[in-house]
Design a protein around this motif. Structure first.
Motif, mmCIF file in Angstrom:
data_model
loop_
_atom_site.group_PDB
_atom_site.id
_atom_site.type_symbol
_atom_site.label_atom_id
_atom_site.label_comp_id
_atom_site.label_asym_id
_atom_site.label_seq_id
_atom_site.Cartn_x
_atom_site.Cartn_y
_atom_site.Cartn_z
ATOM 1 N N ALA A 206 0.814 -1.220 0.000
ATOM 2 C CA ALA A 206 0.000 0.000 0.000
ATOM 3 C C ALA A 206 0.841 1.260 0.000
ATOM 4 N N GLY A 207 2.167 1.116 0.091
ATOM 5 C CA GLY A 207 3.034 2.279 0.108
ATOM 6 C C GLY A 207 3.067 3.003 1.435
ATOM 7 N N LYS A 208 2.614 2.325 2.497
ATOM 8 C CA LYS A 208 2.620 2.938 3.818
ATOM 9 C C LYS A 208 4.017 2.887 4.434
ATOM 10 N N PRO A 209 4.349 3.827 5.310
ATOM 11 C CA PRO A 209 5.651 3.775 5.987
ATOM 12 C C PRO A 209 5.728 2.589 6.933
ATOM 13 N N VAL A 210 6.866 1.948 6.973
ATOM 14 C CA VAL A 210 7.064 0.799 7.869
ATOM 15 C C VAL A 210 8.264 1.091 8.771
ATOM 16 N N THR A 211 8.209 0.541 9.966
ATOM 17 C CA THR A 211 9.289 0.743 10.931
ATOM 18 C C THR A 211 10.185 -0.476 10.940
ATOM 19 N N ARG A 212 11.440 -0.290 10.612
ATOM 20 C CA ARG A 212 12.371 -1.411 10.588
ATOM 21 C C ARG A 212 12.801 -1.771 12.007
ATOM 22 N N GLY A 213 13.356 -2.981 12.138
ATOM 23 C CA GLY A 213 13.801 -3.461 13.441
ATOM 24 C C GLY A 213 12.812 -4.456 14.021
ATOM 25 N N PRO A 214 12.906 -4.739 15.318
ATOM 26 C CA PRO A 214 11.996 -5.703 15.952
ATOM 27 C C PRO A 214 10.546 -5.226 15.901
ATOM 28 N N VAL A 215 9.633 -6.152 15.638
ATOM 29 C CA VAL A 215 8.210 -5.816 15.640
ATOM 30 C C VAL A 215 7.558 -6.204 16.972
ATOM 31 N N SER A 216 8.373 -6.707 17.898
ATOM 32 C CA SER A 216 7.857 -7.204 19.176
ATOM 33 C C SER A 216 7.790 -6.130 20.250
ATOM 34 N N GLY A 217 8.284 -4.938 19.970
ATOM 35 C CA GLY A 217 8.320 -3.894 20.974
ATOM 36 C C GLY A 217 9.709 -3.667 21.537
ATOM 37 N N ARG A 218 10.639 -4.580 21.220
ATOM 38 C CA ARG A 218 12.027 -4.373 21.662
ATOM 39 C C ARG A 218 12.645 -3.211 20.882
ATOM 40 N N ASN A 219 13.610 -2.555 21.506
ATOM 41 C CA ASN A 219 14.329 -1.493 20.812
ATOM 42 C C ASN A 219 15.472 -2.057 19.962
ATOM 43 N N ASN A 220 16.170 -3.020 20.512
ATOM 44 C CA ASN A 220 17.287 -3.629 19.803
ATOM 45 C C ASN A 220 17.264 -5.145 20.012
ATOM 46 N N CYS A 221 18.163 -5.633 20.881
ATOM 47 C CA CYS A 221 18.204 -7.073 21.140
ATOM 48 C C CYS A 221 18.213 -7.365 22.636
#
Length: 245
Positions: A206-221
């Motif tokens: 749909a061309g919507k913006p997506v946020t890269r990285g974890p989708v679980s709510g974590r910031n990193n690892c």
């Protein structure tokens, strides 16, 4: 006198040798990488390619890192830059890079066919690379592959009819702690579930913006739950050191 040699003895000898030479009975696994070239309407030397103005400036910066007599050392970063502009590494791309660094085209062909990250066929706008190495497998990457195939109607190695998505499996994306992971072009999407994967695909389409990285709510690892190590303040200077030192 020599003993008479019977045909049955010969067959037994050959059978015995064959039995000893069969180290493996596994069938050969074919690679999906292309190591030969056949001219096609989309990939032939008559199709011109050259860096645009922006990428030519970047190419000059890359080549400036190496002595003039070693311009060929810039081959891989230049191929990567060319693939980002063209979308894939065509024959014209390889020939152009060879001319730029003043080497025989075969030298560039050798590199481009060795590294599988150089795409020798056109790929979709969104190049989906799903890691299926052991850590990701244990965390459910097979389900992620099945979800993508079902949702997009393609199999691994195929491109959707609208040329938006190409799906491939890769070996170790280097984000094991955030498995399972998908690389979409140059961006990682981690801690995936089938539901999160479908949402990602729909947003991209749909061309919507997506946020890269974890989708679980974590910031990193960091741990998904409570921290299990380094839970107390670190000791100060002199810890575990003799008092008379």
């Amino acid at each position: 006198m020599f003993a008479r040699f019977r045909p049955g003895m010969l067959r037994a000898t050959i059978a015995s040798r064959n039995a000893q030479r069969q180290f493996s009975v596994s069938s050969a696994v074919r690679s999906d990488a292309i190591f030969v070239h056949r001219d096609t309407p989309l990939n032939n030397p008559s199709i011109s390619f050259e860096f645009d103005q922006k990428n030519m400036q970047e190419a000059k910066k890359i080549m400036a890192k190496y002595p003039p007599q070693y311009k060929k050392a810039a081959m891989i970063p230049l191929l990567h830059l060319a693939q980002k502009q063209n979308g894939w590494t065509s024959l014209s791309v390889m020939n152009y890079v060879a001319k730029l660094i003043e080497v025989a085209p075969m030298r560039v062909y050798e590199v481009a066919t060795f590294y599988t990250m150089f795409n020798r066929n056109p790929v979709g706008k969104y190049f989906l690379q799903v890691c299926t190495t052991t850590p990701c497998q244990l965390c459910g990457s097979s389900k992620i592959v099945e979800t993508i195939e079902s949702h997009l109607g393609i199999k691994v190695g195929e491109t959707t009819s609208d040329k938006l998505f190409t799906l491939v499996e890769v070996e170790c994306a280097g984000a094991c702690i955030n498995a399972p992971v998908i690389s979409v072009n140059d961006d990682y999407f981690e801690d995936l579930t089938p539901e999160a994967t479908i949402k990602l695909l729909d947003d991209l389409k749909a061309g919507k913006p997506v946020t890269r990285g974890p989708v679980s709510g974590r910031n990193n690892c960091e741990p998904l739950g409570e921290q299990t190590t380094l839970t107390t303040p670190p000791p100060g200077p002199g810890f575990m050191v003799r008092s008379d030192l």
